[in-house]
Design a protein around this motif. Structure first.
Motif, PDB file in Angstrom:
ATOM      1  N   ILE A 296     -45.511 -30.624  37.950  1.00 44.31           N
ATOM      2  CA  ILE A 296     -46.408 -29.419  37.908  1.00 44.31           C
ATOM      3  C   ILE A 296     -45.763 -28.459  38.836  1.00 44.31           C
ATOM      4  O   ILE A 296     -45.921 -27.352  38.619  1.00 44.31           O
ATOM      5  N   GLY A 297     -45.375 -28.942  40.004  1.00 45.40           N
ATOM      6  CA  GLY A 297     -45.011 -27.934  40.986  1.00 45.40           C
ATOM      7  C   GLY A 297     -43.698 -27.251  40.687  1.00 45.40           C
ATOM      8  O   GLY A 297     -43.516 -26.125  41.171  1.00 45.40           O
ATOM      9  N   ARG A 298     -42.932 -27.811  39.782  1.00 45.26           N
ATOM     10  CA  ARG A 298     -41.866 -27.091  39.164  1.00 45.26           C
ATOM     11  C   ARG A 298     -41.933 -26.314  37.986  1.00 45.26           C
ATOM     12  O   ARG A 298     -41.282 -25.765  37.346  1.00 45.26           O
ATOM     13  N   GLY A 299     -43.486 -26.207  37.720  1.00 45.80           N
ATOM     14  CA  GLY A 299     -43.895 -25.220  36.568  1.00 45.80           C
ATOM     15  C   GLY A 299     -43.812 -26.118  35.162  1.00 45.80           C
ATOM     16  O   GLY A 299     -44.003 -25.113  34.033  1.00 45.80           O
ATOM     17  N   PHE A 300     -43.604 -27.348  35.054  1.00 48.64           N
ATOM     18  CA  PHE A 300     -43.691 -27.875  33.833  1.00 48.64           C
ATOM     19  C   PHE A 300     -45.147 -28.551  33.666  1.00 48.64           C
ATOM     20  O   PHE A 300     -45.757 -29.014  34.562  1.00 48.64           O
ATOM     21  N   SER A 301     -45.462 -28.434  32.515  1.00 50.43           N
ATOM     22  CA  SER A 301     -46.568 -29.193  31.799  1.00 50.43           C
ATOM     23  C   SER A 301     -46.465 -30.690  31.602  1.00 50.43           C
ATOM     24  O   SER A 301     -45.554 -31.071  31.282  1.00 50.43           O
ATOM     25  N   ILE A 303     -47.702 -32.411  29.759  1.00 50.99           N
ATOM     26  CA  ILE A 303     -47.869 -32.676  28.154  1.00 50.99           C
ATOM     27  C   ILE A 303     -46.076 -32.673  27.884  1.00 50.99           C
ATOM     28  O   ILE A 303     -45.950 -33.351  26.802  1.00 50.99           O
ATOM     29  N   ALA A 304     -45.439 -32.043  28.483  1.00 55.31           N
ATOM     30  CA  ALA A 304     -44.129 -31.738  28.164  1.00 55.31           C
ATOM     31  C   ALA A 304     -43.290 -33.178  28.471  1.00 55.31           C
ATOM     32  O   ALA A 304     -42.353 -33.606  27.549  1.00 55.31           O
ATOM     33  N   TYR A 305     -43.847 -33.793  29.454  1.00 57.44           N
ATOM     34  CA  TYR A 305     -43.462 -35.143  29.619  1.00 57.44           C
ATOM     35  C   TYR A 305     -43.841 -36.205  28.452  1.00 57.44           C
ATOM     36  O   TYR A 305     -42.745 -36.915  28.145  1.00 57.44           O
ATOM     37  N   ARG A 306     -44.952 -35.991  28.174  1.00 58.29           N
ATOM     38  CA  ARG A 306     -45.320 -36.810  26.948  1.00 58.29           C
ATOM     39  C   ARG A 306     -44.599 -36.402  25.902  1.00 58.29           C
ATOM     40  O   ARG A 306     -44.148 -37.502  24.998  1.00 58.29           O
ATOM     41  N   ALA A 324     -33.484 -32.234  30.455  1.00 56.09           N
ATOM     42  CA  ALA A 324     -33.971 -32.882  29.114  1.00 56.09           C
ATOM     43  C   ALA A 324     -35.545 -32.497  29.274  1.00 56.09           C
ATOM     44  O   ALA A 324     -36.133 -32.133  28.208  1.00 56.09           O
ATOM     45  N   LEU A 325     -36.403 -32.462  30.495  1.00 56.56           N
ATOM     46  CA  LEU A 325     -37.651 -32.192  30.395  1.00 56.56           C
ATOM     47  C   LEU A 325     -37.837 -30.625  29.988  1.00 56.56           C
ATOM     48  O   LEU A 325     -38.869 -30.074  29.490  1.00 56.56           O
ATOM     49  N   ASP A 329     -40.172 -28.832  27.377  1.00 58.79           N
ATOM     50  CA  ASP A 329     -41.046 -27.905  27.781  1.00 58.79           C
ATOM     51  C   ASP A 329     -40.985 -26.649  26.728  1.00 58.79           C
ATOM     52  O   ASP A 329     -41.928 -26.167  26.200  1.00 58.79           O
ATOM     53  N   LYS A 330     -39.649 -26.338  26.381  1.00 58.41           N
ATOM     54  CA  LYS A 330     -39.394 -25.193  25.531  1.00 58.41           C
ATOM     55  C   LYS A 330     -39.949 -25.435  24.274  1.00 58.41           C
ATOM     56  O   LYS A 330     -40.530 -24.568  23.401  1.00 58.41           O
TER      57      LYS A 330
END
Length: 482
Positions: A296-301, A303-306, A324-325, A329-330
């Motif tokens: 989250i701190g690096r701006g990723f959701s 849910i993108a990890y899921r 890969a993450l 995310d994209k």
């Protein structure tokens, strides 16, 4: 539905003990540290499994235990209690450690959209009576013996010990799996109850209880048998966990459970593979642990990890990289954009052809990579109208658990997106560099001023251990408040 059963080493058609109902036990966390992303893979897997079962009409009864006592630094009953060790290192109480880490776990489940409604989360420390009663049953049946440090299960009395994963018992030597213990009759014997060390040893335990054998605490393995049987019965349909549990923990569960009941403990054992980070084992000593907060701190959701994990079969190793993450995310952003901005709000119909292919994929041992590929085939299919695409994707998401049907939440999440450094203009880069210089000089007033100037231009600054990151602000009102 076909599941790969570790017990048989092959795919088997799922047949529940009771028609229309499923009992499932998922090995839970040992709450001495907040979970990292590798710790969370088993619960995304278990949640996906539950969703598949329920979509197929089964009522699920699910238990995820919380290990807050008894798990030693070695899974083979050697070393110090992990919770007690962390409490001693931090100067906190065991309860403070376990309460905080449990809450971190529950917060992460929520962020990953893992269903918790109807799930029982029993704590080992709240079920000491059940564990003592279980050990007494084993004692009465002649499966236990006493040593100077506790009560042990005699695996020589259980002929099929090691059947899960076909463990090579002949290859086990004293000292290979555990430190040499002359009181242990077989190297595979495991503790059911551990005695507290005497106060003269200099380390007074915070968590200990009286028992018929002396003051102490339960071994790690007994909690799962005692609590699963309390909430799910003597026989279970499904038991899940990581592959690291197969050799010792889950074989111990089988031995003590079947010795106590004379019944088959679990019909289907399902295990997920490990996650590595940049091709290295996740380890605090390597300094490569990554948590959802880091993402989250690096701006990723989260849910993108899921989504990233769903693209890898649960029985395949997964190697996490930031690239890969970012790809996941994209892909998630693209999906949100289609659902929120491009395909309208009209309700369509589930496409039968895609639904059947999807069901076939997920029913074949949770083949989520194939199911995800179908989703992108659907997105590109020019023969399917947009409203039917939307409705079919919502049907898929009953399994994927990406929260795609919540339009308001998706719209809110789309208002910010990370801007890669290579896309920064020279002016933006200069402003970020100047702000970094101000922060190093502890000129926080100037740093905040530059932050607001960037916000006014539509960029939100996020500070991370790796440096500053920029996120595009699509909401002008939000920019004014940054």
């Amino acid at each position: 539905m076909l599941f790969f059963n570790t017990l048989s080493g092959q795919k088997e058609e799922f047949k529940p003990l009771q028609a229309g109902k499923v009992t499932m036990y998922n090995c839970g966390p040992t709450v001495y540290d907040p979970p990292h992303i590798g710790n969370l893979r088993p619960y995304i897997f278990a949640d996906t499994l539950r969703r598949i079962l329920e979509l197929n009409g089964y009522l699920s009864k699910q238990v995820i235990n919380i290990t807050d006592v008894g798990h030693l630094t070695s899974d083979a009953d050697d070393g110090e209690d992990k919770v007690e060790k962390r409490a001693r290192e931090t100067g906190k109480t065991a309860k403070e450690i376990t309460d905080y880490c449990s809450q971190c776990f529950f917060d992460d489940l929520r962020l990953l959209n893992i269903q918790t409604a109807g799930v029982t989360f029993p704590r080992a420390s709240a079920h000491i009576g059940e564990q003592i009663a279980f050990i007494k049953t084993l004692e009465e049946k002649g499966y236990t013996y006493k040593t100077s440090d506790g009560i042990y299960f005699d695996t020589s009395r259980f002929p099929n010990y090691g059947k899960l994963g076909k463990v090579n018992l002949k290859g086990l030597r004293e000292g290979a799996r555990v430190k040499e213990n002359p009181e242990r009759r077989q190297p595979t014997d495991f503790s059911l109850w551990k005695f507290s060390p005497p106060e003269s040893a200099g380390q007074k335990r915070q968590q200990e209880w009286p028992s018929p054998w002396g003051i102490g605490f339960p071994g790690w393995h007994i909690e799962c048998s005692a609590m699963s049987m309390k909430y799910l019965g003597k026989q279970l349909d499904i038991h899940t966990g990581g592959i690291d549990h197969i050799t010792i923990h889950h074989n111990n569960e089988i031995a003590q459970s079947e010795a106590a009941t004379n019944k088959k403990f679990v019909n289907y054992w399902l295990h997920n593979e490990f996650i590595t980070i940049e091709n290295r084992k996740i380890s605090k000593s390597l300094g490569n642990t990554v948590t959802l907060k880091n993402l989250i701190g690096r701006g990723f959701s989260p849910i993108a990890y899921r989504l990233w994990l769903l693209g890898i079969h649960y029985r395949s190793p997964a190697n996490f990289t930031w690239e890969a993450l970012e790809g996941a995310d994209k892909a998630l952003f693209r999906l949100k954009k289609l659902l929120v901005e491009e395909w309208g709000t009209k309700v369509g119909k589930v496409d039968i052809n895609y639904a059947e292919k999807f069901s076939e994929a997920i029913s074949d041992d949770l083949n989520t990579p194939k199911a995800l590929a179908l989703l992108w085939d659907l997105v590109k299919d020019k023969n399917i109208v947009n409203e039917n695409k939307r409705t079919t994707i919502f049907y898929f998401d009953k399994i994927f658990g990406l929260g795609l049907e919540n339009r308001d939440t998706l719209a809110k999440e789309m208002k910010t997106a990370r801007l890669a450094p290579e896309k920064w203009t020279e002016a933006i880069k200069a402003a970020v560099d100047e702000r970094e210089k101000a922060r190093r000089e502890q000129n926080f007033q100037k740093a905040d001023q530059i932050r607001q100037e960037l916000a006014n231009k539509g960029y939100q600054v996020k500070d991370t251990p790796a440096g500053s990151e920029l996120h595009i602000l699509r909401d002008a009102n939000k920019a004014k408040k940054v």
